[in-house]
Design a protein around this motif. Structure first.
Motif, PDB file in Angstrom:
ATOM      1  N   GLY A 181       0.805  -1.214   0.000  1.00 21.39           N
ATOM      2  CA  GLY A 181       0.000   0.000   0.000  1.00 21.39           C
ATOM      3  C   GLY A 181       0.836   1.261   0.000  1.00 21.39           C
ATOM      4  O   GLY A 181       0.399   2.316  -0.483  1.00 21.39           O
ATOM      5  N   LEU A 182       2.065   1.159   0.519  1.00 22.30           N
ATOM      6  CA  LEU A 182       2.943   2.328   0.565  1.00 22.30           C
ATOM      7  C   LEU A 182       3.431   2.741  -0.818  1.00 22.30           C
ATOM      8  O   LEU A 182       3.900   3.869  -0.995  1.00 22.30           O
ATOM      9  CB  LEU A 182       4.149   2.045   1.463  1.00 22.30           C
ATOM     10  N   ILE A 183       3.344   1.852  -1.793  1.00 27.93           N
ATOM     11  CA  ILE A 183       3.738   2.216  -3.154  1.00 27.93           C
ATOM     12  C   ILE A 183       2.930   3.419  -3.621  1.00 27.93           C
ATOM     13  O   ILE A 183       3.439   4.325  -4.284  1.00 27.93           O
ATOM     14  CB  ILE A 183       3.538   1.024  -4.103  1.00 27.93           C
ATOM     15  N   GLN A 236       9.075   7.784  -7.687  1.00 29.61           N
ATOM     16  CA  GLN A 236       9.072   7.455  -6.264  1.00 29.61           C
ATOM     17  C   GLN A 236       8.358   6.129  -6.005  1.00 29.61           C
ATOM     18  O   GLN A 236       8.799   5.336  -5.173  1.00 29.61           O
ATOM     19  CB  GLN A 236       8.408   8.576  -5.479  1.00 29.61           C
ATOM     20  N   SER A 237       7.261   5.881  -6.720  1.00 28.93           N
ATOM     21  CA  SER A 237       6.587   4.588  -6.585  1.00 28.93           C
ATOM     22  C   SER A 237       7.524   3.450  -6.991  1.00 28.93           C
ATOM     23  O   SER A 237       7.526   2.384  -6.363  1.00 28.93           O
ATOM     24  CB  SER A 237       5.326   4.563  -7.456  1.00 28.93           C
ATOM     25  N   THR A 238       8.332   3.679  -8.025  1.00 28.48           N
ATOM     26  CA  THR A 238       9.270   2.658  -8.477  1.00 28.48           C
ATOM     27  C   THR A 238      10.333   2.377  -7.420  1.00 28.48           C
ATOM     28  O   THR A 238      10.688   1.219  -7.173  1.00 28.48           O
ATOM     29  CB  THR A 238       9.938   3.100  -9.792  1.00 28.48           C
ATOM     30  N   ILE A 239      10.837   3.435  -6.785  1.00 29.77           N
ATOM     31  CA  ILE A 239      11.832   3.250  -5.720  1.00 29.77           C
ATOM     32  C   ILE A 239      11.256   2.390  -4.601  1.00 29.77           C
ATOM     33  O   ILE A 239      11.885   1.435  -4.120  1.00 29.77           O
ATOM     34  CB  ILE A 239      12.286   4.618  -5.173  1.00 29.77           C
ATOM     35  N   ILE A 240      10.041   2.716  -4.168  1.00 30.46           N
ATOM     36  CA  ILE A 240       9.416   1.969  -3.077  1.00 30.46           C
ATOM     37  C   ILE A 240       9.139   0.532  -3.510  1.00 30.46           C
ATOM     38  O   ILE A 240       9.354  -0.417  -2.744  1.00 30.46           O
ATOM     39  CB  ILE A 240       8.121   2.674  -2.636  1.00 30.46           C
ATOM     40  N   PHE A 241       8.675   0.360  -4.730  1.00 33.19           N
ATOM     41  CA  PHE A 241       8.399  -0.978  -5.262  1.00 33.19           C
ATOM     42  C   PHE A 241       9.662  -1.839  -5.264  1.00 33.19           C
ATOM     43  O   PHE A 241       9.639  -3.009  -4.846  1.00 33.19           O
ATOM     44  CB  PHE A 241       7.827  -0.837  -6.670  1.00 33.19           C
ATOM     45  N   LEU A 242      10.781  -1.282  -5.714  1.00 32.26           N
ATOM     46  CA  LEU A 242      12.028  -2.038  -5.751  1.00 32.26           C
ATOM     47  C   LEU A 242      12.521  -2.381  -4.348  1.00 32.26           C
ATOM     48  O   LEU A 242      13.059  -3.470  -4.114  1.00 32.26           O
ATOM     49  CB  LEU A 242      13.098  -1.239  -6.503  1.00 32.26           C
ATOM     50  N   ILE A 243      12.344  -1.457  -3.402  1.00 30.89           N
ATOM     51  CA  ILE A 243      12.740  -1.747  -2.014  1.00 30.89           C
ATOM     52  C   ILE A 243      11.927  -2.903  -1.457  1.00 30.89           C
ATOM     53  O   ILE A 243      12.455  -3.810  -0.787  1.00 30.89           O
ATOM     54  CB  ILE A 243      12.562  -0.481  -1.146  1.00 30.89           C
TER      55      ILE A 243
END
Length: 371
Positions: A181-183, A236-243
Protein backbone atom coordinates in the motif's frame (compact mmCIF):
# COMPACT_ATOMS: atom_id res chain seq x y z
CA UNK A 1 -3.27 22.00 -38.74
CA UNK A 2 -0.46 19.46 -38.50
CA UNK A 3 2.10 22.22 -38.14
CA UNK A 4 0.06 23.78 -35.37
CA UNK A 5 -0.16 20.44 -33.58
CA UNK A 6 3.60 19.91 -33.84
CA UNK A 7 4.20 23.44 -32.60
CA UNK A 8 1.90 22.80 -29.64
CA UNK A 9 3.77 19.61 -28.76
CA UNK A 10 7.06 21.49 -28.97
CA UNK A 11 5.73 24.17 -26.62
CA UNK A 12 4.60 21.54 -24.13
CA UNK A 13 8.01 19.90 -24.37
CA UNK A 14 9.72 23.18 -23.50
CA UNK A 15 7.40 23.58 -20.48
CA UNK A 16 8.13 20.05 -19.28
CA UNK A 17 11.87 20.64 -19.64
CA UNK A 18 11.62 23.90 -17.70
CA UNK A 19 9.69 22.23 -14.87
CA UNK A 20 12.15 19.33 -14.62
CA UNK A 21 15.11 21.69 -14.57
CA UNK A 22 13.44 23.72 -11.82
CA UNK A 23 12.94 20.54 -9.79
CA UNK A 24 16.40 19.03 -10.20
CA UNK A 25 18.77 21.97 -10.63
CA UNK A 26 19.45 22.28 -6.89
CA UNK A 27 21.12 19.42 -4.95
CA UNK A 28 18.76 19.97 -2.04
CA UNK A 29 15.76 19.43 -4.31
CA UNK A 30 17.20 16.17 -5.61
CA UNK A 31 17.77 14.96 -2.06
CA UNK A 32 14.22 15.86 -1.02
CA UNK A 33 12.78 13.99 -3.99
CA UNK A 34 14.73 10.76 -3.47
CA UNK A 35 15.73 10.37 0.18
CA UNK A 36 12.26 10.60 1.83
CA UNK A 37 10.89 7.75 -0.29
CA UNK A 38 13.86 5.57 0.67
CA UNK A 39 13.77 6.40 4.39
CA UNK A 40 9.98 6.23 4.75
CA UNK A 41 9.70 2.85 3.08
CA UNK A 42 12.44 1.44 5.34
CA UNK A 43 10.89 2.98 8.47
CA UNK A 44 7.44 1.65 7.66
CA UNK A 45 8.86 -1.72 6.75
CA UNK A 46 10.81 -2.15 9.98
CA UNK A 47 8.97 0.06 12.45
CA UNK A 48 5.30 -0.04 11.52
CA UNK A 49 4.69 -3.71 12.18
CA UNK A 50 2.00 -5.25 14.36
CA UNK A 51 3.54 -8.72 14.43
CA UNK A 52 4.43 -10.19 17.81
CA UNK A 53 8.07 -11.22 17.41
CA UNK A 54 9.63 -10.60 20.82
CA UNK A 55 7.57 -10.89 24.00
CA UNK A 56 9.56 -10.96 27.25
CA UNK A 57 7.58 -12.30 30.20
CA UNK A 58 8.01 -13.30 33.82
CA UNK A 59 6.36 -16.04 35.85
CA UNK A 60 5.25 -16.17 39.45
CA UNK A 61 4.72 -19.88 40.02
CA UNK A 62 3.25 -20.45 43.45
CA UNK A 63 1.91 -23.89 42.56
CA UNK A 64 5.11 -25.62 41.35
CA UNK A 65 2.92 -28.09 39.49
CA UNK A 66 2.88 -29.90 36.17
CA UNK A 67 0.28 -27.60 34.60
CA UNK A 68 2.43 -24.51 35.14
CA UNK A 69 5.47 -26.30 33.76
CA UNK A 70 3.52 -27.36 30.68
CA UNK A 71 2.34 -23.80 29.95
CA UNK A 72 5.85 -22.39 30.33
CA UNK A 73 7.34 -25.11 28.14
CA UNK A 74 4.90 -24.39 25.31
CA UNK A 75 5.41 -20.63 25.60
CA UNK A 76 9.19 -20.95 25.50
CA UNK A 77 8.93 -23.25 22.51
CA UNK A 78 7.16 -20.70 20.33
CA UNK A 79 10.29 -18.64 19.72
CA UNK A 80 8.24 -15.52 20.40
CA UNK A 81 7.93 -15.53 24.18
CA UNK A 82 11.12 -15.17 26.22
CA UNK A 83 10.97 -16.01 29.89
CA UNK A 84 13.14 -13.37 31.53
CA UNK A 85 12.54 -13.96 35.23
CA UNK A 86 10.97 -16.25 37.81
CA UNK A 87 9.41 -14.06 40.47
CA UNK A 88 9.09 -15.11 44.09
CA UNK A 89 6.60 -12.56 45.37
CA UNK A 90 3.55 -10.64 44.17
CA UNK A 91 5.32 -7.41 45.12
CA UNK A 92 7.67 -7.90 42.17
CA UNK A 93 4.90 -7.82 39.56
CA UNK A 94 4.40 -4.05 39.53
CA UNK A 95 8.08 -3.24 39.08
CA UNK A 96 8.47 -5.82 36.29
CA UNK A 97 5.67 -4.21 34.27
CA UNK A 98 6.31 -0.56 35.10
CA UNK A 99 9.99 -0.68 34.12
CA UNK A 100 9.15 -1.97 30.62
CA UNK A 101 11.10 -5.10 31.42
CA UNK A 102 8.20 -7.47 30.74
CA UNK A 103 5.29 -7.46 28.36
CA UNK A 104 3.36 -9.70 30.73
CA UNK A 105 3.56 -11.61 34.00
CA UNK A 106 1.85 -14.98 34.45
CA UNK A 107 0.76 -15.89 37.98
CA UNK A 108 -0.08 -19.49 38.89
CA UNK A 109 -1.90 -19.54 42.27
CA UNK A 110 -0.69 -21.89 45.00
CA UNK A 111 -3.79 -24.09 44.89
CA UNK A 112 -3.74 -24.61 41.09
CA UNK A 113 -2.67 -28.27 41.19
CA UNK A 114 -5.11 -29.15 43.98
CA UNK A 115 -8.00 -27.58 42.06
CA UNK A 116 -7.09 -29.42 38.88
CA UNK A 117 -6.73 -32.70 40.76
CA UNK A 118 -10.22 -32.20 42.21
CA UNK A 119 -11.68 -31.66 38.74
CA UNK A 120 -12.12 -27.93 39.19
CA UNK A 121 -10.89 -25.06 37.04
CA UNK A 122 -7.71 -23.36 38.11
CA UNK A 123 -7.27 -19.63 37.44
CA UNK A 124 -4.25 -18.30 35.57
CA UNK A 125 -3.67 -14.61 36.18
CA UNK A 126 -2.19 -12.76 33.22
CA UNK A 127 -0.90 -9.26 33.93
CA UNK A 128 -0.33 -7.37 30.67
CA UNK A 129 1.44 -4.12 29.85
CA UNK A 130 -1.50 -2.20 28.36
CA UNK A 131 0.62 0.73 27.18
CA UNK A 132 1.07 -1.14 23.93
CA UNK A 133 -2.45 -2.45 23.48
CA UNK A 134 -1.93 -4.10 20.09
CA UNK A 135 1.13 -6.07 21.23
CA UNK A 136 -0.47 -6.97 24.54
CA UNK A 137 -3.63 -8.12 22.78
CA UNK A 138 -1.62 -10.29 20.40
CA UNK A 139 0.29 -11.81 23.33
CA UNK A 140 -2.92 -12.51 25.22
CA UNK A 141 -4.41 -14.22 22.16
CA UNK A 142 -1.39 -16.48 21.75
CA UNK A 143 -1.32 -17.42 25.42
CA UNK A 144 -5.04 -18.15 25.23
CA UNK A 145 -4.49 -20.44 22.26
CA UNK A 146 -1.70 -22.31 24.07
CA UNK A 147 -3.81 -22.77 27.21
CA UNK A 148 -6.73 -23.95 25.08
CA UNK A 149 -4.52 -26.60 23.46
CA UNK A 150 -3.39 -27.81 26.87
CA UNK A 151 -6.98 -28.00 28.09
CA UNK A 152 -7.95 -30.00 25.03
CA UNK A 153 -5.14 -32.45 25.72
CA UNK A 154 -6.24 -32.95 29.30
CA UNK A 155 -9.84 -33.59 28.29
CA UNK A 156 -8.91 -36.24 25.73
CA UNK A 157 -8.93 -36.19 21.95
CA UNK A 158 -10.92 -33.18 20.75
CA UNK A 159 -13.89 -33.70 18.43
CA UNK A 160 -13.09 -30.64 16.31
CA UNK A 161 -9.66 -29.82 14.97
CA UNK A 162 -9.12 -26.22 13.81
CA UNK A 163 -6.77 -25.65 10.93
CA UNK A 164 -6.00 -22.15 9.73
CA UNK A 165 -4.50 -21.09 6.47
CA UNK A 166 -3.83 -17.49 5.45
CA UNK A 167 -4.09 -16.64 1.78
CA UNK A 168 -1.66 -14.15 0.23
CA UNK A 169 0.20 -13.80 3.53
CA UNK A 170 1.00 -17.26 4.89
CA UNK A 171 2.74 -16.06 8.06
CA UNK A 172 0.25 -13.23 8.72
CA UNK A 173 3.01 -10.63 8.66
CA UNK A 174 1.61 -7.13 8.89
CA UNK A 175 4.51 -5.90 6.73
CA UNK A 176 3.07 -7.83 3.79
CA UNK A 177 -0.20 -5.94 4.15
CA UNK A 178 1.26 -2.48 4.75
CA UNK A 179 4.22 -2.28 2.39
CA UNK A 180 2.43 -2.75 -0.98
CA UNK A 181 0.00 0.00 0.00
CA UNK A 182 2.94 2.33 0.57
CA UNK A 183 3.74 2.22 -3.15
CA UNK A 184 0.81 4.59 -3.61
CA UNK A 185 0.68 6.24 -0.17
CA UNK A 186 4.25 7.50 0.13
CA UNK A 187 4.41 8.80 -3.44
CA UNK A 188 1.19 10.75 -2.85
CA UNK A 189 2.90 13.13 -0.43
CA UNK A 190 5.63 14.25 -2.82
CA UNK A 191 3.34 14.24 -5.84
CA UNK A 192 0.80 16.50 -4.16
CA UNK A 193 3.52 18.79 -2.85
CA UNK A 194 5.30 19.19 -6.17
CA UNK A 195 2.07 19.78 -8.09
CA UNK A 196 0.72 22.17 -5.46
CA UNK A 197 3.88 24.27 -5.47
CA UNK A 198 4.31 24.43 -9.23
CA UNK A 199 2.25 27.57 -9.90
CA UNK A 200 2.69 29.06 -6.43
CA UNK A 201 6.45 28.93 -6.92
CA UNK A 202 6.08 30.79 -10.23
CA UNK A 203 4.15 33.56 -8.50
CA UNK A 204 6.70 34.01 -5.72
CA UNK A 205 9.64 33.97 -8.12
CA UNK A 206 7.94 36.48 -10.41
CA UNK A 207 8.01 34.18 -13.44
CA UNK A 208 4.23 33.74 -13.41
CA UNK A 209 3.85 37.21 -14.91
CA UNK A 210 6.10 36.11 -17.77
CA UNK A 211 3.66 33.29 -18.53
CA UNK A 212 0.98 35.91 -19.11
CA UNK A 213 2.76 37.15 -22.23
CA UNK A 214 3.65 33.73 -23.64
CA UNK A 215 1.62 32.10 -26.43
CA UNK A 216 0.90 29.07 -24.23
CA UNK A 217 -2.75 28.09 -23.94
CA UNK A 218 -4.16 27.11 -20.54
CA UNK A 219 -4.30 23.46 -21.66
CA UNK A 220 -0.64 23.48 -22.73
CA UNK A 221 0.29 25.06 -19.44
CA UNK A 222 -1.69 22.43 -17.55
CA UNK A 223 -0.02 19.56 -19.39
CA UNK A 224 3.42 21.11 -18.98
CA UNK A 225 2.86 21.40 -15.25
CA UNK A 226 1.25 17.98 -14.83
CA UNK A 227 3.68 15.67 -16.65
CA UNK A 228 6.79 16.43 -14.50
CA UNK A 229 4.77 15.81 -11.32
CA UNK A 230 3.47 12.55 -12.77
CA UNK A 231 6.99 11.43 -13.70
CA UNK A 232 8.30 12.22 -10.22
CA UNK A 233 5.39 10.36 -8.60
CA UNK A 234 6.02 7.28 -10.74
CA UNK A 235 9.75 7.43 -10.00
CA UNK A 236 9.07 7.46 -6.26
CA UNK A 237 6.59 4.59 -6.58
CA UNK A 238 9.27 2.66 -8.48
CA UNK A 239 11.83 3.25 -5.72
CA UNK A 240 9.42 1.97 -3.08
CA UNK A 241 8.40 -0.98 -5.26
CA UNK A 242 12.03 -2.04 -5.75
CA UNK A 243 12.74 -1.75 -2.01
CA UNK A 244 9.76 -3.97 -1.20
CA UNK A 245 10.72 -6.61 -3.76
CA UNK A 246 14.50 -6.74 -3.36
CA UNK A 247 15.09 -5.55 0.21
CA UNK A 248 12.09 -6.89 2.12
CA UNK A 249 11.70 -9.88 -0.22
CA UNK A 250 7.91 -9.69 -0.34
CA UNK A 251 6.93 -11.79 -3.38
CA UNK A 252 5.26 -9.91 -6.23
CA UNK A 253 2.43 -12.02 -7.61
CA UNK A 254 0.85 -9.76 -10.22
CA UNK A 255 1.47 -7.99 -13.49
CA UNK A 256 3.94 -5.11 -13.58
CA UNK A 257 2.07 -3.58 -16.53
CA UNK A 258 -1.25 -3.60 -14.65
CA UNK A 259 0.42 -2.23 -11.52
CA UNK A 260 1.86 0.72 -13.43
CA UNK A 261 -1.37 1.30 -15.32
CA UNK A 262 -3.02 1.71 -11.93
CA UNK A 263 -0.19 3.89 -10.62
CA UNK A 264 -0.38 6.19 -13.66
CA UNK A 265 -4.13 6.60 -13.16
CA UNK A 266 -3.70 7.23 -9.44
CA UNK A 267 -0.86 9.72 -9.98
CA UNK A 268 -2.86 11.66 -12.56
CA UNK A 269 -5.71 11.98 -10.06
CA UNK A 270 -3.29 13.12 -7.35
CA UNK A 271 -1.67 15.65 -9.69
CA UNK A 272 -5.11 17.02 -10.58
CA UNK A 273 -5.74 17.69 -6.90
CA UNK A 274 -2.30 19.26 -6.49
CA UNK A 275 -2.66 21.53 -9.51
CA UNK A 276 -6.07 22.69 -8.31
CA UNK A 277 -4.49 23.60 -4.98
CA UNK A 278 -1.66 25.35 -6.78
CA UNK A 279 -4.01 27.41 -8.95
CA UNK A 280 -6.00 28.48 -5.89
CA UNK A 281 -2.96 29.41 -3.78
CA UNK A 282 -1.38 32.83 -3.93
CA UNK A 283 1.88 31.80 -2.21
CA UNK A 284 4.02 28.74 -1.56
CA UNK A 285 3.19 28.86 2.15
CA UNK A 286 -0.50 28.78 1.36
CA UNK A 287 -0.04 25.88 -1.04
CA UNK A 288 1.94 23.92 1.55
CA UNK A 289 -0.70 24.59 4.21
CA UNK A 290 -3.51 23.39 1.96
CA UNK A 291 -1.50 20.30 1.03
CA UNK A 292 -0.68 19.32 4.60
CA UNK A 293 -4.29 19.84 5.64
CA UNK A 294 -5.38 17.50 2.87
CA UNK A 295 -2.75 14.76 3.22
CA UNK A 296 -3.78 13.60 6.70
CA UNK A 297 -7.48 13.00 5.85
CA UNK A 298 -6.45 11.26 2.63
CA UNK A 299 -4.16 8.92 4.60
CA UNK A 300 -6.63 8.22 7.40
CA UNK A 301 -9.49 7.55 4.97
CA UNK A 302 -7.45 5.34 2.67
CA UNK A 303 -7.77 2.08 4.58
CA UNK A 304 -4.03 1.89 5.25
CA UNK A 305 -4.38 1.79 9.05
CA UNK A 306 -8.10 1.10 9.56
CA UNK A 307 -10.24 -0.98 7.18
CA UNK A 308 -12.80 1.16 5.39
CA UNK A 309 -15.51 -1.32 6.35
CA UNK A 310 -14.86 -0.55 10.03
CA UNK A 311 -15.41 3.19 9.57
CA UNK A 312 -18.74 4.94 10.23
CA UNK A 313 -21.03 5.01 7.23
CA UNK A 314 -20.60 8.74 6.58
CA UNK A 315 -16.82 8.32 6.48
CA UNK A 316 -17.15 5.39 4.11
CA UNK A 317 -19.06 7.69 1.79
CA UNK A 318 -16.31 10.32 2.12
CA UNK A 319 -13.68 7.78 1.02
CA UNK A 320 -15.36 7.53 -2.39
CA UNK A 321 -13.66 10.79 -3.43
CA UNK A 322 -10.30 9.73 -2.05
CA UNK A 323 -8.08 8.39 -4.87
CA UNK A 324 -5.63 6.96 -2.33
CA UNK A 325 -8.24 4.47 -1.11
CA UNK A 326 -8.54 2.94 -4.56
CA UNK A 327 -4.86 3.32 -5.41
CA UNK A 328 -3.90 1.36 -2.29
CA UNK A 329 -6.53 -1.30 -2.90
CA UNK A 330 -5.30 -1.76 -6.46
CA UNK A 331 -1.61 -1.99 -5.56
CA UNK A 332 -2.26 -4.42 -2.71
CA UNK A 333 -4.45 -6.72 -4.77
CA UNK A 334 -2.16 -6.73 -7.80
CA UNK A 335 0.95 -7.15 -5.66
CA UNK A 336 -0.23 -9.83 -3.23
CA UNK A 337 -3.10 -11.58 -4.97
CA UNK A 338 -1.94 -11.32 -8.57
CA UNK A 339 -5.34 -9.81 -9.43
CA UNK A 340 -6.17 -9.23 -13.08
CA UNK A 341 -7.67 -6.21 -14.78
CA UNK A 342 -11.25 -7.47 -14.47
CA UNK A 343 -10.77 -7.87 -10.71
CA UNK A 344 -9.48 -4.34 -10.08
CA UNK A 345 -11.36 -2.48 -12.81
CA UNK A 346 -13.68 -0.99 -10.20
CA UNK A 347 -10.69 0.82 -8.66
CA UNK A 348 -9.98 2.71 -11.89
CA UNK A 349 -13.42 4.31 -12.08
CA UNK A 350 -13.19 6.56 -8.96
CA UNK A 351 -9.60 7.58 -9.75
CA UNK A 352 -10.54 8.52 -13.31
CA UNK A 353 -13.56 10.41 -11.96
CA UNK A 354 -11.36 12.45 -9.61
CA UNK A 355 -8.97 13.23 -12.47
CA UNK A 356 -11.89 14.16 -14.73
CA UNK A 357 -13.04 16.73 -12.17
CA UNK A 358 -9.77 18.14 -10.84
CA UNK A 359 -7.83 18.53 -14.10
CA UNK A 360 -10.56 20.58 -15.86
CA UNK A 361 -10.95 22.55 -12.64
CA UNK A 362 -7.24 23.33 -12.64
CA UNK A 363 -7.41 24.27 -16.34
CA UNK A 364 -10.35 26.59 -15.67
CA UNK A 365 -8.47 28.21 -12.80
CA UNK A 366 -5.38 28.62 -15.00
CA UNK A 367 -7.53 30.19 -17.70
CA UNK A 368 -8.88 32.75 -15.24
CA UNK A 369 -5.43 33.45 -13.84
CA UNK A 370 -4.00 33.96 -17.31
CA UNK A 371 -6.94 35.98 -18.56
Amino acid sequence: MIEGFITGLGAIGFLIRKELLALFKEPSSRVILLVPALLQSLLFGYGATYDLTNAPYAVLDLSHGAAAASVMQKLDGTGVFRRQAMLVSTTQIASAIENDDMLMVLVFPADSENRLGAGQSAPLLMVLDGRNSSTAGAAAAQVGAIVASINAGRAGAPAISIERRAWYNPNLESRWNMMPGLIAALSLIQTLMIAALSVAREREQGTFDQLLVTPFTPMQLLIGKAIPSILVGLAQSTIIFLIIVFWFRIPFAGSVALLYLGLVTFTIAAVGIGLSISALSVSMQQAMLYTFLLIMPLMLLSGMLTPVSNMPEFLQIATLVNPLRFGMDLTRRVYLEGAGLHEVAHDFVPMLAVAAVTLPLAAWLFRNRLA
